[in-house]
Design a protein around this motif. Structure first.
Motif, mmCIF file in Angstrom:
data_model
loop_
_atom_site.group_PDB
_atom_site.id
_atom_site.type_symbol
_atom_site.label_atom_id
_atom_site.label_comp_id
_atom_site.label_asym_id
_atom_site.label_seq_id
_atom_site.Cartn_x
_atom_site.Cartn_y
_atom_site.Cartn_z
ATOM 1 N N PRO A 1 9.928 4.603 -7.791
ATOM 2 C CA PRO A 1 8.594 5.233 -7.833
ATOM 3 C C PRO A 1 7.762 4.752 -9.022
ATOM 4 N N ARG A 2 8.423 4.282 -10.074
ATOM 5 C CA ARG A 2 7.723 3.882 -11.289
ATOM 6 C C ARG A 2 7.666 2.356 -11.448
ATOM 7 N N HIS B 1 4.601 2.114 -7.461
ATOM 8 C CA HIS B 1 3.315 2.001 -8.165
ATOM 9 C C HIS B 1 2.800 3.365 -8.654
ATOM 10 N N TYR B 2 3.703 4.166 -9.215
ATOM 11 C CA TYR B 2 3.318 5.341 -10.013
ATOM 12 C C TYR B 2 2.698 6.485 -9.212
ATOM 13 N N THR B 3 2.805 6.458 -7.878
ATOM 14 C CA THR B 3 2.228 7.548 -7.088
ATOM 15 C C THR B 3 2.934 8.859 -7.391
ATOM 16 N N ARG B 4 4.255 8.784 -7.569
ATOM 17 C CA ARG B 4 5.037 9.993 -7.816
ATOM 18 C C ARG B 4 5.945 9.774 -9.022
ATOM 19 N N HIS C 1 8.553 6.656 4.850
ATOM 20 C CA HIS C 1 7.613 5.527 4.900
ATOM 21 C C HIS C 1 7.977 4.562 6.030
ATOM 22 N N ASN D 1 7.371 4.356 -1.739
ATOM 23 C CA ASN D 1 7.130 5.186 -2.923
ATOM 24 C C ASN D 1 7.263 4.320 -4.182
ATOM 25 N N GLU E 1 0.856 -1.189 0.000
ATOM 26 C CA GLU E 1 0.000 0.000 0.000
ATOM 27 C C GLU E 1 0.887 1.232 0.000
ATOM 28 N N ALA E 2 0.257 2.372 -0.283
ATOM 29 C CA ALA E 2 1.037 3.609 -0.435
ATOM 30 C C ALA E 2 1.810 3.992 0.831
ATOM 31 N N THR E 3 1.341 3.537 1.999
ATOM 32 C CA THR E 3 2.068 3.891 3.235
ATOM 33 C C THR E 3 3.384 3.122 3.353
#
Ligand SMILES: [Fe+2]
Length: 443
Positions: A412-413, A344-347, A356, A342, A337-339
């Protein structure tokens, strides 16, 4: 999408993942104005137009045989079949005019998708789901490698996303975390239902790892700046001979992602540094992981009197526990999860290495998945029991050449599906464009 859909024969989740993956790569090309498609942002790689055709050509070349489909454009299937691995080769010399028009490649893309989907959603399903997994993850890996390319495109040649902002948070204090001796279970077992792995992830391999200590965080820009100030780039002592030759040839004085605001020497403590983020330049963020090649990471480690971790050490620090068991992910067994990091494309860019804490491993090592891949000292090689995929024999085997190093983690990607414990990435040591960092170990 094809109109002749029937009840799906393949797992519907897999088919919807394929659609999501296509949307992911389509969105990347939507960042480009038409005059950018024929740019070559990284000298050693193809022009961007190649990748627009490559994703579809790969799927076609992989799936059309098993689906008994005949080609509608054999010339493009071949033109877009393979990328370039830049080890030791000369630079490509093709001109923009050597490539088809954007409209022509878009048409090829639509035709490939329609013809494949008529089968994938129809009665002529694939035997087994491995090939579809391969197509999905190949495309998602390119969602990351295309991001490297776009990162090197001038900001004026891409459509900006979000607001560009500086991050001047100080770098957290680095510490060595002690990891007790134990076993690292690399790779994965064969024939586990509904699980997928690339050929290089098999078989599961158990390695005894003596105790060691590892950086709590990846090395940050602020830490790496000390190496630059200390003359790390001008002292051959810290570099392996081949790495030093490359540094000399490339006239490298600092990480590729950094730029100097003035003409003062890199070693001058008064030199002001900027950072080339995806959509523009910002002041160098001290707390972000430094993105560097394996050669630069190795030189830093030697300067610091330490080493890069082996693949097994990194794995143990990330997934091991004091009880001797292993977790699925550093934080436990729950899905990413995002928490946790960084990824899965969040940034489009990194974040502070301490942002984190929920992603920490059982031993308290932070920022392991996401923010950056992490270099290891391990040459990419097969695990015992390795067998190449019969439909893609060279996927890994072509890189068991003693010239590529294993990377673990994720950037991040990186898509969340490739954060699985057994996933291995690899690159050659003199390629400074990837979102890759490192941490140091003491034995
Ligand atoms: Fe590819």
């Amino acid at each position: 999408m094809a109109t002749s859909r029937m009840a799906p024969q393949l797992h519907p989740v897999l088919l919807s993942r394929m659609e999501e993956a296509r949307a992911r790569t389509d969105a990347l090309f939507e960042l480009l104005p038409p005059n950018a498609f024929y740019e070559r942002p990284i000298h050693e790689r193809h022009r961007l137009i190649f990748y627009l055709g490559h994703l579809e050509a790969f799927d076609w070349n992989l799936l059309s045989g098993p689906l008994e489909l005949s080609s509608h454009h054999a010339e493009l299937d071949k033109l877009f079949a393979f990328g370039i691995d830049p080890v030791g080769g000369g630079l490509p010399t093709d001109a923009p005019g050597d490539w088809p028009s954007i409209a022509g490649v878009e048409k090829y893309k639509q035709q490939v998708r329609e013809r494949l989907d008529e089968c994938l959603y129809g009665p002529r399903a694939l035997a087994g789901e491995t090939l579809l997994h391969v197509a999905i993850e190949h495309r998602l890996m390119h969602a990351e490698t295309i991001a490297y390319l776009l990162h090197n495109l001038p900001a004026t040649k891409k459509i900006p996303q979000g607001v560009l902002s500086a991050d001047l948070c100080p770098s957290p204090e680095q510490r060595q975390v002690v990891i007790p001796a134990g076993i690292a279970a690399l790779g994965q077992r064969r024939n586990v239902p509904e699980s997928f792995g690339w050929d290089n992830e098999f078989d599961e391999t158990h390695i005894d790892v003596p105790d060691f200590s590892i950086g709590m965080f990846p090395v940050t820009n602020a830490e790496f700046l000390k190496f630059v100030h200390a003359g790390g780039y001008v002292n051959a002592f810290y570099w392996k001979p081949g790495d030093w030759e490359w540094r000399q040839r490339a006239q490298l004085e600092h990480p590729h992602f950094w730029s100097r605001r003035s003409n003062t020497p890199a070693t001058d403590p008064d030199t002001q540094w900027d950072y080339r983020a995806m959509f523009g330049v910002i002041p160098l963020p001290p707390s972000w992981p430094v993105y560097v090649s394996h050669a630069e990471a190795s030189a830093f480690a030697r300067w610091a009197g330490k080493k890069l971790p082996s693949e097994a050490q990194w794995h143990r620090a990330a997934y091991g526990t004091a009880e001797g068991t292993e977790r699925q992910y550093p934080w436990g067994n729950s899905a990413p999860e995002a928490t946790h990091g960084n990824f899965h494309y969040t940034r489009w860019d990194a974040t502070a290495v301490d942002s984190h804490p929920a992603g920490a491993s059982a031993f308290g090592v932070m920022d392991l998945l996401g923010n950056a891949w992490e270099w290891t000292s391990t040459l990419f090689a097969p695990f015992p029991g390795f067998e190449p995929f019969p439909f893609y024999r060279g996927y890994s085997a072509d890189f068991f050449d003693g010239k590529h190093f294993v990377m673990k983690g994720g950037s991040p990607r990186t898509d969340a599906c490739m954060l699985r414990r057994s996933f291995r990435n690899w690159f050659q040591p003199h390629y400074p464009y990837v979102y890759a960092t490192f941490r140091c170990v003491e034995e």
